[in-house]
Design an enzyme around this catalytic site. Structure first.
Site, PDB file in Angstrom:
ATOM      1  N   ARG A  46       8.400 -16.886   3.546  1.00 22.47           N
ATOM      2  CA  ARG A  46       7.025 -16.913   3.042  1.00 22.47           C
ATOM      3  C   ARG A  46       6.267 -18.109   3.609  1.00 22.47           C
ATOM      4  NH1 ARG A  46       6.560 -13.166  -1.120  1.00 22.47           N
ATOM      5  NH2 ARG A  46       4.455 -13.909  -1.521  1.00 22.47           N
ATOM      6  N   PHE A  56       2.612 -21.875   4.145  1.00 18.33           N
ATOM      7  CA  PHE A  56       2.260 -21.178   5.389  1.00 18.33           C
ATOM      8  C   PHE A  56       0.816 -21.516   5.646  1.00 18.33           C
ATOM      9  CE2 PHE A  56       2.901 -17.068   7.918  1.00 18.33           C
ATOM     10  CZ  PHE A  56       1.870 -17.353   8.776  1.00 18.33           C
ATOM     11  N   ASN A  73      -0.091 -20.777  -4.734  1.00 11.83           N
ATOM     12  CA  ASN A  73       0.017 -19.794  -3.668  1.00 11.83           C
ATOM     13  C   ASN A  73      -1.263 -18.981  -3.724  1.00 11.83           C
ATOM     14  OD1 ASN A  73       0.468 -17.587  -2.049  1.00 11.83           O
ATOM     15  ND2 ASN A  73       2.151 -16.770  -3.241  1.00 11.83           N
ATOM     16  N   GLY A  74      -2.048 -19.068  -2.664  1.00 14.61           N
ATOM     17  CA  GLY A  74      -3.291 -18.309  -2.649  1.00 14.61           C
ATOM     18  C   GLY A  74      -4.373 -19.060  -1.926  1.00 14.61           C
ATOM     19  N   GLN A  95     -13.386  -4.244  10.311  1.00 16.79           N
ATOM     20  CA  GLN A  95     -14.103  -3.352  11.201  1.00 16.79           C
ATOM     21  C   GLN A  95     -15.342  -4.090  11.671  1.00 16.79           C
ATOM     22  OE1 GLN A  95     -14.072   0.488   9.457  1.00 16.79           O
ATOM     23  NE2 GLN A  95     -15.924   1.112  10.486  1.00 16.79           N
ATOM     24  N   LYS A 140     -18.642  -3.195   9.937  1.00 23.43           N
ATOM     25  CA  LYS A 140     -18.792  -3.488   8.508  1.00 23.43           C
ATOM     26  C   LYS A 140     -17.554  -4.187   7.961  1.00 23.43           C
ATOM     27  CE  LYS A 140     -17.644   1.292   7.580  1.00 23.43           C
ATOM     28  NZ  LYS A 140     -17.687   2.374   6.684  1.00 23.43           N
ATOM     29  N   CYS A 163       1.508 -19.199   0.708  1.00 28.70           N
ATOM     30  CA  CYS A 163       2.895 -19.605   0.612  1.00 28.70           C
ATOM     31  C   CYS A 163       3.735 -18.885  -0.421  1.00 28.70           C
ATOM     32  CB  CYS A 163       2.903 -21.047   0.228  1.00 28.70           C
ATOM     33  SG  CYS A 163       1.551 -21.361  -0.891  1.00 28.70           S
ATOM     34  N   GLN A 182     -15.480   5.894   3.571  1.00 27.27           N
ATOM     35  CA  GLN A 182     -15.305   7.121   2.802  1.00 27.27           C
ATOM     36  C   GLN A 182     -15.514   8.308   3.721  1.00 27.27           C
ATOM     37  OE1 GLN A 182     -17.482   6.849  -0.792  1.00 27.27           O
ATOM     38  NE2 GLN A 182     -16.340   8.492  -1.771  1.00 27.27           N
ATOM     39  N   GLU A 195      -8.206   5.154  13.092  1.00 27.52           N
ATOM     40  CA  GLU A 195      -7.455   5.084  11.840  1.00 27.52           C
ATOM     41  C   GLU A 195      -7.069   6.420  11.234  1.00 27.52           C
ATOM     42  OE1 GLU A 195      -8.892   3.996   8.050  1.00 27.52           O
ATOM     43  OE2 GLU A 195     -10.970   3.906   8.716  1.00 27.52           O
TER      44      GLU A 195
END
Lengths: 408, 1071
Positions: B46, B229, B249-250, B959, B962, B16, B968, B911
């Site tokens: 938000r 949210f 928020n979190g 993905q 993984k 939020c 990399q 990607e």
């Protein structure tokens, strides 16, 4: 709803549909149809059939044709149709989510597998709003009222004839993603090349919402008097953004925050001038943009692969972690930079003469665009202040540049 | 909403916007309230709403009690309020149904009387329903206020607040006695200082719905606001924020573990601030069925009322990264370390605003994963919000603008009339007690302990072999897992437990951990980079009694501190023989009778649990669960089962907090095994068999290395530790303390009853093995080593799970199927294709996939195939997978694109960007342009033009192969062409960060979707998720974040894609 993951036959696709998928991804089978023989050597660059390799010789061995792949999808669709006919479905849509058309096999011998309880998976979903179990409504993306429509209107002459245009707009934090739709219009007309520099010159006043200047492309030059939130210049694609405090503000720019976190994330080209401090994760994954800023938070220039960052103030912890390319120069006024820098991949070097030339040019441009007092001070006292600069030079990048010099 | 199908309410997440406006000198005004509401409205984007746009996910405001307003309003109702501070005001949600409503009202009055408070009366809160959506209205409660007066003898407002806290808990307790969850009554606030107006509203509706808030007599020195949210789609008025102490928020990633640890210590709670009777009323402190933020609020409240200051409480729960920060002031480090022995961090992205009515402040998680900006004005006002500019202020009056920094705190003391900075607040707190001295005196360092008195002997080669057999080691485990770990100090690539296929479909006896799949961070919180952001992570742990979190006592840090949880065998012996007079360890045999009879394993576990409980009662500080003593009559209880059973048994008996649980495990050798043990309650682990195996291999000359045994052992431990960090980071967890007991695993293939009993709280959705089946698998291995008439004793079984996986895959894609498919496609021969698919589909003999266990159920009469929609229509629904140019060749990539463009399907760039040359049509009309352009965390080649050239934009959240990990591309693979397409330098390596740095939370994803839609409004925005338990709930949140398409990708080798699609459907259609 789309599903993918090792789907190989029409039967697999029908099952996915009965469980709720409306579209399907087919990856491995398509590669096999195109010639992959499942050598499982993808990571070795030695693929003998030219699929998973960049080796020019091996690539010549690639024998797949578009027709082969077209055939695969035709077969899959045909096989689906056969099963659909058997089950009595005329369309995919009416089949979506009808899990009652699936059941657990009755002849499972395996002592563990026959303990599996499929009731959760085969549970038939309810739909509170109607009978359909597939996508029938479009999302409202809330774009009808955005500022960019006004920008596009104001930029009409530039879009049509490349004539420079000017404009001023008041903004507040609910004006998000400024210039992105305008950039889309430019890209549609002019591709990656965009418009000539400084064709669209807009000034904004106030607090800009998140993603100010995101994916903004060449030809755009924005000026923001005020402040901005997170993601300034995200994916910057050639535009120039300059941000400075409100003229009436009495704040000392290099001690006060003016933009939020994660600015310039994934930027590929363009310029950003910030007369003030930025938050955490400045220029993460920047691969080509040039930035001037007067202080930043933690994890600055993380994973950066290209571009330039001139930081005229303090940085937070873990600067340059995973930074493989590009160059950063830090005006280390407190002498704290070394301990804040993650030196696993970078060297901390003194300035060379070409660095000096670049920095001076950037300082001048910064002053011109943002009227930075700090930049003026440094420039006016260059002889004494230049020793305070530290050059952050990724080792791998340095080696590549050196090799290039040797070749040249 | 109840559990249904694969949906479970526990999967819900939320996030939020948050903020507050405050007057530093505590000056009250209505303008403050109005400004806070304006700020709230400016953070509407938000928050979120479901399919009914007029029903928000929740929003609200907390202000100081507007005394004059309430006094005048109450007089009208014949209620005479006391002086400010001498009455408490409750803000309550009641059911509308009259009988239940009356029942709740009666309980409130009874409870007040019971607590010796005079009940003054009820006041209906006037509301304006105009513009409120049907979903919210359908769940709308009756909102009332009630008033009680301060009993005599209560000295001050703090004490009164405490009494009101007890009253609130008593009301809930009384309701619970008569009503089941969800409770009909909810108390938003009950305080003599503050009041909360909130509901399932949009930000704009808060001010219009509550008529009180528009009254100019409603004045306050601050307004704390929150806009929510949520991924869920079900109406809930009570989950709106702010809560009584905080607005958050979190996301708390480690909630399950935090709650388990909290409950584990609940019985030892006692405080001089509460009588035993009051404490009994307060329990269990944290009620079930709440959001993570609500749980955190409950704990904050308890800690605050038991005497700590609010900033102190926040630092205890959300500490900054102290372990390994050598620059940190030693006093501060000591403060954090002392508190770490009491409580683990509540970990995850968090911007927290908090207030007790007199001070108000904000703090941020250690990694700075949520935004929080502030401004201070020359007229003594402070404005803090998720976004700058959320409240327009005259720029010329601003004297400071800043952002909240990772792990820092910021407090406005409205009584003293000043702002206290991070340094001031912490400088004072860390000097409150001589924490450093306490640690010096009481902390036990393992390395400082005396050598054990017993002499330690290594196992002989023969016994090593025997143990290896009975614990299920294969040659592959020795050669491809242990050897590289010991020799290189790194985990071999691809050995993550998550790569293992469904253990339930295997013929071979499985390691019990193979039935456990760890969750990974996706959308609602970010994974961490364990290499580049190592500085926020920690493996430090403590063995011993956690103590009573309500008081500060030097003895609470009397425990053994470890830098990491892996013990070598000699370290374990030190611990076993430790005796400081008050600190002792007890070893328990973790085995069961190897008679193969039903119930033997259960009996073994029961015995173990009973002994463990006795050991705690006898005062032991450490319990060592050991499976060393197995013999022909006794088989080892799989260590994860033993640990989890004892852990949960001790939580139930209230004894878990008093003891450290160390495992001496023969069956722990790969990182996944260790992760499972830690997540299900082990404090530390001694992998004695893994170590003995490495030693034996070295003695036998099977290791091609010059390294000494000591170096090999160190390497192995280092490999395990690095592997653990990698596993934590996939879930976005920074510290072992938070991971410990967090149970963030999905159980695939174990019966629900077994899970509910021994792995309480873990998710198990497809059923599976019962306890006797687990015994059967364990015994299959055990008998291999302890029965005499077995085949060649010199050889371990050849392959374990990895081998099986390769074979398994190899069976579906084998030379025969590959050949048939290629022949069919090349010769355009459907009959040959049918042969191919028959081979794949036939899983009668051997089961490869869950879908192989399904059959079609025919509920309709078959129709002619001519009536079915044509192939051309179906083909529009196909996409190829996301494979980047770079991982596959230009030729393969463009051939796929041409084919998909021909049939009207979609190919995917992957990607790595896309060469602009491919945007030009070929002379024959073909196009190599990929319809789907991917946007991944590396953002390689993602420019305005790239986005413009798309029909669909796919945000790759994770993905399949993984999830939660970065990638990399080494420098030598970046040639001129790839560098050009990816906008990088040839020869310079490229790192993909584990998270999208612009998506740490669901509202961030909504922002990226908005950005991409702006960048190309004709493209569909597709969000690619990876299947896991609860992915459906996340998908619902993603739909609310305005994705046009959601792709559920199979979790390679783990959960299959199909069950997850189910999940989605259920959540979607439920709304």
């Amino acid at each position: 709803m789309q599903a993918d993951g090792q789907m190989k036959t029409g039967r697999d696709l029908v099952i996915a549909t009965l469980l709720g998928a409306e579209e399907w991804g087919v990856a491995t089978a398509a590669l096999v149809a195109g010639g992959c023989i499942m050598m499982r050597k993808c990571h070795l660059n030695t693929c003998p059939v030219g699929v998973a390799t960049q080796d020019p010789e091996l690539r010549k061995l690639f024998s797949g044709k578009p027709e082969d792949i077209v055939n695969l999808f035709q077969f899959l669709a045909e096989e689906m149709r056969e099963i659909m006919a058997e089950l009595g479905f005329r369309t995919i849509n009416e089949m979506v989510g009808r899990a009652q058309f699936l059941k657990k096999r009755e002849d499972i011998q395996h002592w563990k597998a026959n303990k599996i309880d499929f009731s959760g998976i085969l549970h038939v979903a309810r739909n509170a709003t109607g009978e359909t179990l597939y996508n029938t409504e479009e999302q409202d993306h809330g774009m009808s009222m955005i500022l960019d429509w006004g920008l596009v209107k104001q930029a009409k002459l530039a879009l049509d004839t490349k004539t420079p245009v000017f404009g001023t707009f008041l903004v507040k934090n609910t004006d998000r993603t400024i210039g992105t739709l305008l950039s889309n219009e430019i890209s549609k007309l002019y591709g990656a090349e965009g418009l000539p520099d400084n064709t669209i010159n807009f000034k904004f006043e106030g607090s800009a919402g998140q993603s100010f200047g995101a994916f903004n492309t060449k030809g755009i030059s924005f000026e923001l008097e005020g402040e901005a939130n997170d993601y300034v210049g995200k994916g910057l694609s050639g535009a120039q953004l300059a941000i400075y405090p409100a003229k009436v503000s009495t704040l000392v720019p290099h001690d006060n925050i003016i933009i939020g976190n994660v600015a310039l994330y994934g930027a590929t080209s363009g310029h950003l001038f910030i007369n003030g401090m930025a938050g955490e994760r400045f220029a993460v994954r920047n691969s080509g943009a040039t930035a001037v800023v007067e202080g930043i938070g933690d994890h600055g220039c993380e994973y950066m692969t290209g571009g330039k960052a001139l930081i005229l103030g303090s940085t937070g912890r873990n600067f340059a972690a995973g930074m493989s390319g590009g160059i950063a120069w830090i005006y280390d006024i407190n002498g704290t930079f070394r301990e804040n820098c993650n030196q696993e991949m970078v060297d901390l070097d003194p300035l060379e003469s070409e660095d000096e030339t670049t920095i001076i040019a950037l300082l001048k441009r910064h002053i011109l665009l943002t009227n930075s007092e700090r930049a003026s001070y440094i420039l006016n006292n260059w002889a004494t202040e230049k020793v305070r600069f530290i050059k952050v030079f990724p080792r791998e990048y340095k080696n590549v540049l050196r090799k290039k010099l040797v070749v040249a | 909403m109840q559990q249904e199908g694969l949906y479970n309410p526990e999967f819900e997440h939320d996030a939020c916007g948050v903020g507050f406006v405050a007057h530093i000198k505590g000056q009250k005004s209505h303008a403050q309230v109005k400004d806070a509401l304006t700020m709230l409205e400016n953070m509407e984007h938000r928050g979120a709403c479901g399919c009914d746009p007029e029903s928000g996910d929740g929003a609200g405001i907390m202000i100081q009690l507007p005394h004059e307003f309430l006094w005048e309003e109450c007089i009208k109702l014949g209620i005479q309020l006391e002086e400010p501070g001498y009455y408490g005001t409750g803000m309550v949600f009641l059911p509308k149904e009259s009988e239940l409503n009356q029942f709740c009202r009666t309980i409130i009055q009874e409870a007040a009387e019971e607590r010796k408070m005079t009940f003054l009366g009820f006041r209906s809160v006037p509301v304006n329903r105009q513009g409120i959506g049907p979903t919210a209205l359908g769940a709308e409660p009756e909102i009332i206020q009630f008033f009680v007066s301060r009993p005599d003898g209560v000295a001050n407002t703090e004490e009164f607040e405490r009494k009101l806290y007890v009253l609130r808990r008593l009301i809930i307790q009384k309701v619970k006695q008569k009503q089941s969850y969800p409770l009909p009554l909810y108390i938003a606030s009950l305080s003599c200082k503050t009041i909360i107006y909130k509901g399932q509203l949009t930000t704009y509706q808060v001010g219009s719905y509550f008529e009180d808030l528009r009254d100019t007599r409603v004045v306050s020195a601050f307004g704390l606001v929150h806009s929510r949210f949520s991924t869920n789609t079900f109406p809930s008025w009570s989950l709106a924020q702010p809560f009584r102490m905080i607005a958050h928020n979190g996301e708390i990633n480690t909630l399950t573990g935090n709650l388990n640890w909290f409950y584990a210590g609940v019985r030892s709670l006692s405080s001089p601030y509460f009588t035993a009777e009051e404490m009994e009323i307060l329990l269990p402190i944290v009620d079930k069925g709440q959001s993570d933020s609500a749980c955190l609020d409950n704990v904050v409240e308890l800690l605050l009322h038991s005497g700590r200051s609010l900033p102190h409480v926040m630092l205890m729960l959300v500490p900054e990264a102290w372990d390994g920060n050598t620059q940190m002031d030693p006093l501060k480090r000591a403060f954090y370390e002392y508190h770490a022995t009491l409580m683990e961090p509540w970990d995850g992205p968090a911007a927290l605003c908090f207030t007790d009515g007199k001070t108000i402040g904000a703090t941020l998680d250690r990694n700075g994963l949520r935004p929080l900006r502030y401004a201070i004005t020359s007229d003594d006002r402070v404005v803090v919000a998720s976004e700058a500019g959320a409240l327009p202020i005259d720029e010329s009056t601003i004297i400071k603008k800043g952002r909240q920094q990772p792990g820092k705190i910021f407090v406005v003391d409205m009584e003293a009339g000043l702002i206290r900075s991070d340094e001031e607040v912490k400088g004072e707190l860390v000097r409150q007690q001589p924490y450093g001295e306490w640690l010096d005196n009481y902390k036990i360092k393992l390395e400082e302990l005396a050598e054990p008195r017993v002499t330690f002997t290594y196992l002989s080669k023969e016994s090593v072999f025997k143990y290896q057999q009975s614990f299920g080691y294969s040659r592959e485990d020795l050669e491809t897992i242990l050897t590289p770990m010991a020799v290189t100090g790194y985990e071999p690539i691809g050995s993550m437990g998550t790569d293992v296929p469904l253990a339930l479909l295997s013929d071979q006896p499985q390691h019990l951990s193979s039935y456990f799949k760890q969750f990974f961070a996706q959308v609602t919180n970010p994974p961490i980079d364990p290499i580049r952001e190592r500085l926020v992570m920690s493996l430090a742990t403590f063995i011993g009694n956690a103590g009573n979190i309500l008081i500060e006592d030097k003895k609470f840090c009397h425990c053994v501190t470890l830098e990491h949880p892996i013990l070598t065998s000699s370290e374990l012996e030190k611990l076993r023989s430790i005796d400081t007079g008050v600190f002792q360890a007890k070893t328990l045999q973790s085995y069961f009778r190897a008679d193969g009879k039903p119930g033997s394993l259960e009996a073994g576990i029961e015995r173990l649990c009973r002994y463990a409980d006795d050991a705690v009662r006898d005062g032991f500080e450490v319990i060592i669960l050991s499976d060393r003593a197995i013999d022909s009559q006794h088989a080892a209880i799989p260590s994860i089962l033993a640990v989890s059973a004892v852990h949960h048994h001790l939580i139930k008996t209230g004894n878990r907090g008093a003891v450290g649980l160390v495992v001496e495990a023969g069956d722990a050798w790969e990182v996944h095994h260790f992760a499972c043990l830690l997540a299900f309650g082990a404090t530390a682990i001694n992998p004695y068999m893994a170590l003995a195996s490495i030693r034996t291999m070295r003695e036998e000359g099977q290791l091609d290395t010059e390294l000494t045994w000591d170096q090999l052992r160190k390497n192995y431990v280092k490999a395990v530790c690095n592997g653990l960090l990698k596993i934590f980071s996939k879930m976005g967890i920074s510290t072992l303390q938070s991971y410990h007991g967090a149970q963030i695993f999905e159980v695939l293939g174990i019966d629900k009853e077994v899970v509910d009993k021994y792995f309480c709280g873990a998710v198990s959705r497809i059923g599976g093995l019962q306890l006797d089946d687990i015994a059967k698998e364990a015994l299959a291995k055990h008998w291999r080593s302890f029965e005499n008439n077995r085949s060649p004793k010199s050889l371990l079984p050849e392959g374990g799970v990895y081998q099986w996986k390769r074979r398994g895959e190899g069976h579906l894609w084998n030379p025969q199927t590959v050949h048939l498919l290629q022949q069919a496609c090349r010769t355009d021969d459907f009959q040959t294709f049918k042969k191919y698919s028959a081979l794949i589909n036939n899983q009668k003999e051997r089961i490869f996939t869950l879908r192989g266990l399904l059959d079609f159920a025919k509920h309709r009469t078959a129709i002619s195939i001519d009536e079915v929609e044509p192939v051309s229509e179906i083909m529009k629904r196909f996409a190829t997978g996301a494979m980047s140019f770079g991982s596959i060749s230009h030729e393969a990539h463009s051939t796929l694109a041409i084919a998909m463009n021909r049939v009207g399907g979609k190919s995917n760039t992957g990607e790595g960007g896309e060469d602009e040359l491919r945007y030009q049509k070929l002379p024959n009309g073909d196009s190599m342009r990929s319809a789907i352009k991917q946007v991944a965390s590396g953002r390689f080649g993602v420019t305005s033009n790239y986005l413009t050239q798309a029909d669909e934009l796919q945000i790759k959240m994770a993905q399949g192969a993984k999830p939660g990990e970065g990638g990399q591309l080494p420098g030598h693979k970046v040639d001129e062409w790839i560098a050009k397409v990816r906008h990088s330098t040839p020869g310079v390596g490229l790192i993909s960060p584990p998270p999208h740095h612009d998506i740490y939370s669901i509202e961030d994803l909504a922002q990226l979707i908005f950005d991409l839609k702006n960048a190309n409004r004709d493209a569909r925005i597709n969000v690619k998720l990876v299947s896991k338990a609860g992915v459906g709930t996340i998908a619902a949140g993603v739909a609310k974040a305005h994705a046009d398409v959601i792709l559920i990708a199979g979790y390679d080798g783990g959960t299959e894609p199909l069950p997850s699609v189910r999940l989605n459907m259920q959540v979607f259609l439920g709304n």
